[in-house]
Structure formats: structure tokens, C-alpha cells
Design a protein around this motif. Structure first.
Motif, short mmCIF file in Angstrom:
data_model
loop_
_atom_site.label_atom_id
_atom_site.label_comp_id
_atom_site.label_asym_id
_atom_site.label_seq_id
_atom_site.Cartn_x
_atom_site.Cartn_y
_atom_site.Cartn_z
N LEU A 42 0.80 -1.22 0.00
CA LEU A 42 0.00 0.00 0.00
C LEU A 42 0.83 1.27 0.00
CD1 LEU A 42 -2.61 -1.06 2.73
CD2 LEU A 42 -2.99 -1.01 0.26
N SER A 43 2.09 1.18 0.42
CA SER A 43 2.89 2.38 0.63
C SER A 43 4.34 2.16 0.25
CB SER A 43 2.81 2.80 2.11
OG SER A 43 3.76 3.79 2.44
N PHE A 44 5.00 3.23 -0.14
CA PHE A 44 6.44 3.22 -0.39
C PHE A 44 7.20 2.71 0.83
CE2 PHE A 44 10.07 5.91 0.85
CZ PHE A 44 11.03 5.47 -0.05
N LEU A 45 6.65 2.91 2.02
CA LEU A 45 7.33 2.58 3.26
C LEU A 45 7.14 1.13 3.71
CD1 LEU A 45 6.42 5.82 5.26
CD2 LEU A 45 8.66 5.24 4.32
N ASP A 46 6.33 0.37 3.01
CA ASP A 46 5.98 -0.98 3.48
C ASP A 46 7.20 -1.85 3.75
OD1 ASP A 46 3.30 -0.38 3.43
OD2 ASP A 46 2.94 -1.31 1.47
N SER A 47 8.16 -1.84 2.83
CA SER A 47 9.34 -2.70 3.01
C SER A 47 10.11 -2.32 4.27
CB SER A 47 10.26 -2.60 1.79
OG SER A 47 9.61 -3.05 0.63
N VAL A 58 14.88 -9.55 6.75
CA VAL A 58 14.13 -9.81 5.53
C VAL A 58 14.69 -8.93 4.43
CG1 VAL A 58 11.86 -9.80 4.41
CG2 VAL A 58 12.04 -10.32 6.86
N ALA A 59 15.13 -9.53 3.34
CA ALA A 59 15.70 -8.78 2.23
C ALA A 59 14.61 -8.43 1.23
CB ALA A 59 16.79 -9.60 1.55
N PHE A 60 14.39 -7.15 1.02
CA PHE A 60 13.45 -6.65 0.02
C PHE A 60 14.24 -5.95 -1.08
CE2 PHE A 60 9.97 -7.05 3.09
CZ PHE A 60 8.88 -7.31 2.28
N PHE A 61 13.64 -5.88 -2.26
CA PHE A 61 14.24 -5.09 -3.32
C PHE A 61 13.86 -3.63 -3.15
CE2 PHE A 61 14.21 -9.22 -5.59
CZ PHE A 61 15.57 -9.28 -5.84
N ALA A 62 14.72 -2.76 -3.61
CA ALA A 62 14.45 -1.33 -3.65
C ALA A 62 14.99 -0.79 -4.96
CB ALA A 62 15.13 -0.62 -2.47
N LYS A 63 14.38 0.27 -5.45
CA LYS A 63 14.80 0.84 -6.73
C LYS A 63 16.29 1.17 -6.72
CE LYS A 63 11.72 4.13 -6.97
NZ LYS A 63 10.92 5.26 -7.51
N ALA A 64 16.96 0.88 -7.81
CA ALA A 64 18.40 1.09 -7.90
C ALA A 64 18.77 2.55 -7.66
CB ALA A 64 18.91 0.63 -9.26
N GLU A 65 17.85 3.47 -7.99
CA GLU A 65 18.14 4.89 -7.82
C GLU A 65 18.41 5.26 -6.36
OE1 GLU A 65 14.38 4.82 -10.16
OE2 GLU A 65 15.92 3.27 -9.97
N TYR A 66 17.87 4.48 -5.43
CA TYR A 66 18.08 4.78 -4.02
C TYR A 66 19.54 4.51 -3.59
CZ TYR A 66 12.96 4.69 -3.76
OH TYR A 66 11.62 4.91 -3.96
N GLY A 120 3.03 -6.97 -7.26
CA GLY A 120 4.00 -6.38 -8.17
C GLY A 120 4.30 -4.94 -7.91
N THR A 121 3.31 -4.17 -7.54
CA THR A 121 3.49 -2.75 -7.24
C THR A 121 2.40 -2.35 -6.27
OG1 THR A 121 3.84 -0.57 -8.24
CG2 THR A 121 2.03 -1.88 -9.12
N ARG A 122 2.54 -1.18 -5.65
CA ARG A 122 1.59 -0.83 -4.61
C ARG A 122 0.22 -0.49 -5.17
NH1 ARG A 122 3.55 5.20 -2.69
NH2 ARG A 122 4.75 5.67 -4.55
N PRO A 159 0.75 9.38 1.60
CA PRO A 159 -0.26 9.31 0.54
C PRO A 159 0.38 9.42 -0.84
CG PRO A 159 -0.98 10.77 2.29
CD PRO A 159 0.46 10.44 2.57
N ALA A 160 -0.22 8.77 -1.84
CA ALA A 160 0.30 8.82 -3.20
C ALA A 160 0.48 10.26 -3.65
CB ALA A 160 -0.66 8.08 -4.14
#
Length: 222
Positions: A42-47, A58-66, A120-122, A159-160
């Protein structure tokens, strides 16, 4: 204390103090061996929330730009995401998606915990969308238990379209592990689909979200 433990401890303290979350079912997380966290999104912060509040890494993926930003802000973001155990990945490319699953497979074979969002995406509208079968592939290939996680209210934290974070109460519910017979990578697509649907049913039971029979737009191709 290592950088991971320090980052996670600090983040957990901030979350507890600012959001006072309700966390249920921590005892369902296996105390040893590989496991797969499958959560709604639901949120960018979920991971970050899951990584901070889970009793195991727990290993999650994050966008390479980060991980590639410059200056002080870029260094801080890179340090944070590396500190909580995130893995950089290029989004939106089929080859990158395949490689991402292989990376998760390697981690599971090492006995680690990994996280994946079957949608797949939020979700931008609060619906729980049809799960993509990568999670089923991982479960059947490795035999690792799948720990379903239901997040409720995390969309209110950011919020989005907003760049700011608003401290809000949220709930994280962890369900009983799901076990699937280890078949290796050669299993047929129907088996992968069935396992994924079972996982999504468990997530839905935890969140109470309205279901959608469609895939979430913008998610990588199955």
C-alpha cells in the motif's frame, strides 16, 4: 552492534514512537532457515516497516536509484537502504525481473529471509490485486515456507503523490506459514498459479481488503 542491527533498531524505535503500530503474529515467523514474506503493498514505506518490525532479517528489493544518489542526501539514502538489508534492482525490465527472482533464490538457498509483493506494485486504490506467480515459483522451487503479511493503514503514512511522511497508526498482521511441496524449478505454470492464489487468499484474510481479479497496472509482466 553492526550497521544492520543499528539501522533496524533505530528505525523500529522511530516507528514505535511515532506510529504506535499494532503488530500481530510475530510468533509465526520461523526462528531458523529460509522463509518468504509475501505481503500486500500500500505504501512506499511498506518494506522498511516490515524489515524494522520483523524478528528476523528480511531482504526486500528497492529501486536502484536509491543506491546511486549523489551528495549528502544520496549517501544517507544509500546507507539507510543498505543498512536495512535492501537489494538494488532495476524496475520495469523483464531481464531485471528474472534476475531479481534468481537473487531471491540464492538468498533462500543460503537460509535467509526474503520479501516479495505478489501484486507487483503498490495498490493506489486499496484493492488487493491478483498475485503474480513469482512468489509461487520461489515457494515451489525452494520449499521455503511462505509467511503471509497483511498491512493495514500504511497508505496514510505517505499518501500517493506526497513526499512527506505523516505519523499514523497502522497494523501489521503476520499469518501462519504456508508450506508447499518442493518440486524444483521444473514445475508447471498451473502449480505456480495455484500456490500463488493460496498465498493471496491468506493475505486477503489478514487485511480484509476487497479483491480484484485483475493484475495491478504498472507491475512487471508475468
Amino acid at each position: 552492534m553492526g550497521i544492520y542491527d543499528l539501522t533496524r533498531s533505530t528505525t523500529r524505535g522511530l516507528i514505535a514512537g511515532l506510529c504506535r503500530p499494532t503488530v500481530e503474529g510475530l510468533g509465526h515467523v520461523p526462528t531458523e532457515g529460509p522463509f518468504i514474506v509475501a505481503a500486500n503493498h500500500l505504501s512506499f514505506l511498506d518494506s522498511v516497516l516490515i524489515q524494522a518490525l520483523m524478528p528476523r532479517r528480511v531482504a526486500f528489493f528497492a529501486k536502484a536509484e536509491y543506491f546511486t544518489g549523489t551528495g549528502v542526501k544520496g549517501a544517507m539514502m544509500r546507507s539507510f537502504f543498505e543498512g536495512v538489508g535492501s537489494i538494488p534492482v532495476q524496475r520495469g525490465e523483464q531481464a531485471a525481473s528474472v534476475q531479481a527472482l534468481k537473487t531471491l533464490l540464492d538468498l533462500l538457498e543460503e537460509g535467509s529471509g526474503v520479501g516479495i509483493y505478489p501484486e507487483g506494485t503498490r495498490s493506489r486504490d486499496g484493492l488487493l490485486y491478483r498475485g503474480r506467480t513469482g512468489v509461487g515459483w520461489l515457494a515451489l522451487t525452494t520449499g521455503a515456507p511462505v509467511v503471509p503479511v497483511g498491512l493495514i493503514g500504511t497508505e496514510a503514512l505517505q499518501p500517493a503523490g506526497s513526499n512527506g511522511i505523516r505519523p499514523q497508526h497502522f497494523t501489521m498482521r503476520i499469518g501462519a506459514p504456508l508450506y508447499f511441496e518442493k518440486t524444483g524449478p521444473g514445475h508447471p505454470l498451473p502449480a505456480r498459479r495455484s500456490a500463488t492464489d493460496t498465498i493471496m487468499d491468506s493475505i486477503a484474510a489478514l487485511t480484509g481488503q476487497q479483491r480484484s481479479a485483475s493484475y495491478n497496472k504498472g507491475a512487471p509482466a508475468e
